[in-house]
Design a protein around this motif. Structure first.
Motif, short mmCIF file in Angstrom:
data_model
loop_
_atom_site.label_atom_id
_atom_site.label_comp_id
_atom_site.label_asym_id
_atom_site.label_seq_id
_atom_site.Cartn_x
_atom_site.Cartn_y
_atom_site.Cartn_z
N GLN A 13 0.87 -1.19 0.00
CA GLN A 13 0.00 0.00 0.00
C GLN A 13 0.91 1.23 0.00
O GLN A 13 2.13 1.11 0.04
CB GLN A 13 -0.91 -0.02 1.23
N THR A 14 0.28 2.42 -0.07
CA THR A 14 1.07 3.65 -0.20
C THR A 14 2.14 3.77 0.89
O THR A 14 3.29 4.07 0.61
CB THR A 14 0.15 4.89 -0.16
N LYS A 18 1.60 0.06 -6.61
CA LYS A 18 0.82 0.52 -7.77
C LYS A 18 0.74 -0.56 -8.84
O LYS A 18 -0.33 -0.82 -9.41
CB LYS A 18 1.43 1.79 -8.36
N LEU A 52 -1.68 -3.38 -7.87
CA LEU A 52 -3.10 -3.04 -8.03
C LEU A 52 -3.51 -3.04 -9.50
O LEU A 52 -4.61 -3.48 -9.84
CB LEU A 52 -3.42 -1.69 -7.37
N GLN A 53 -2.62 -2.58 -10.37
CA GLN A 53 -2.92 -2.59 -11.82
C GLN A 53 -3.18 -4.02 -12.29
O GLN A 53 -4.16 -4.29 -13.00
CB GLN A 53 -1.75 -1.98 -12.61
N LYS A 94 -6.44 -5.55 -10.75
CA LYS A 94 -7.68 -5.08 -11.42
C LYS A 94 -7.90 -5.79 -12.75
O LYS A 94 -9.03 -6.10 -13.12
CB LYS A 94 -7.64 -3.57 -11.60
N ARG A 132 -8.27 -4.64 -1.69
CA ARG A 132 -8.18 -3.18 -1.82
C ARG A 132 -8.37 -2.76 -3.27
O ARG A 132 -7.99 -3.50 -4.19
CB ARG A 132 -6.85 -2.64 -1.27
N THR A 133 -8.96 -1.58 -3.47
CA THR A 133 -9.16 -1.06 -4.82
C THR A 133 -8.46 0.28 -4.99
O THR A 133 -8.51 0.90 -6.03
CB THR A 133 -10.66 -0.88 -5.13
N LYS A 134 -7.82 0.75 -3.92
CA LYS A 134 -7.02 1.96 -4.01
C LYS A 134 -5.71 1.74 -3.25
O LYS A 134 -5.58 0.77 -2.50
CB LYS A 134 -7.79 3.17 -3.49
N ASN A 135 -4.75 2.63 -3.46
CA ASN A 135 -3.42 2.43 -2.88
C ASN A 135 -3.29 2.95 -1.47
O ASN A 135 -2.55 2.39 -0.66
CB ASN A 135 -2.36 3.10 -3.77
N ASN A 136 -4.03 4.02 -1.16
CA ASN A 136 -3.88 4.65 0.16
C ASN A 136 -4.81 4.00 1.18
O ASN A 136 -5.81 4.57 1.59
CB ASN A 136 -4.14 6.15 0.05
#
Length: 217
Positions: free
Chosen positions: A18-19, A54, A57-58, A61, A78-82
């Motif tokens: 994650q971020t 990043k 996650l790419q 998805k 998770r669907t976002k990085n932060n």
């Protein structure tokens, strides 16, 4: 219709990292006194400088889309990085949804820039946190996914790594594999991993492996 829906397999996908890392520790397995950081920082591209979280996650998805097209029910950790999600929390998501397979997407790094290829990580046969049935299922899943992914992408097959040191595996009550899609420390592989075309091949290969796992091939 209800019967068909009932048979729908549930795949939980975890895009690793994650971020921001979480350096606070958590037990490596249920009841263990051994502890590890909740989430480490992850790798980054030696040429592209893309952070691993990043990239993961790419690919996650694209895998989600591929699996939904094949009729699977897909849950994304998770669907976002932060986000702030420890590895234990991620495993608990898979347990909560009673995943038929839990796919954890990661990218690798090595001290030597010449190292490249893909591998999967599975619990070892003496893993004391898992049932024998789940260990075996996780090992089979890891083999099937790796074989199909390497076949589709042409990536060097580095084999299945068996370990009991992964928190996100040890807390799983469902079949799990960590998929290491390539080495961000290898310039050739790093530049390939960021392309949409190659990510689509990874997604197709991983999905083929999941299909093979359920087909009992």
């Amino acid at each position: 219709i209800a019967q068909a829906e009932e048979k729908q397999k549930v795949i939980v996908i975890d895009a690793g990292h994650q971020t921001r890392a979480m350096s606070a520790t958590e037990p490596i397995g249920p009841g263990s006194s051994q502890r590890k950081a909740k989430v480490t920082g992850g790798a980054s591209g030696c040429v592209t400088h893309l952070p691993e979280y990043k990239l993961n996650l790419q690919v996650a998805k694209k895998l989600q889309k591929e699996l939904v097209n094949r009729g699977y029910k897909v849950i994304m950790v998770r669907t976002k990085n932060n986000v702030r999600m420890s590895n234990v929390q991620r495993a608990k998501v898979a347990n909560k949804y009673k995943a038929d397979a839990f796919i954890r997407i990661h990218a690798n790094s090595a001290g030597s820039s010449s190292v490249k290829g893909a591998l999967t990580i599975a619990p070892a046969s003496n893993n004391r946190y898992m049932t024998k049935a789940n260990r075996k299922a996780s090992q089979k899943l890891s083999k099937k996914v790796l074989k199909a992914m390497c076949k589709t992408t042409g990536a060097k097959n580095r084999g299945v790594m068996y370990t009991n040191s992964m928190t996100g595996i040890n807390w799983c009550k469902v079949p799990v594999t960590i998929v290491e899609i390539g080495y961000m420390t290898n310039s050739e592989e790093d530049q390939k991993l960021v392309t949409s075309d190659y990510q689509n091949l990874l997604a197709k290969g991983i999905a083929d492996g999941i299909d093979a796992y359920f087909a009992g091939e």
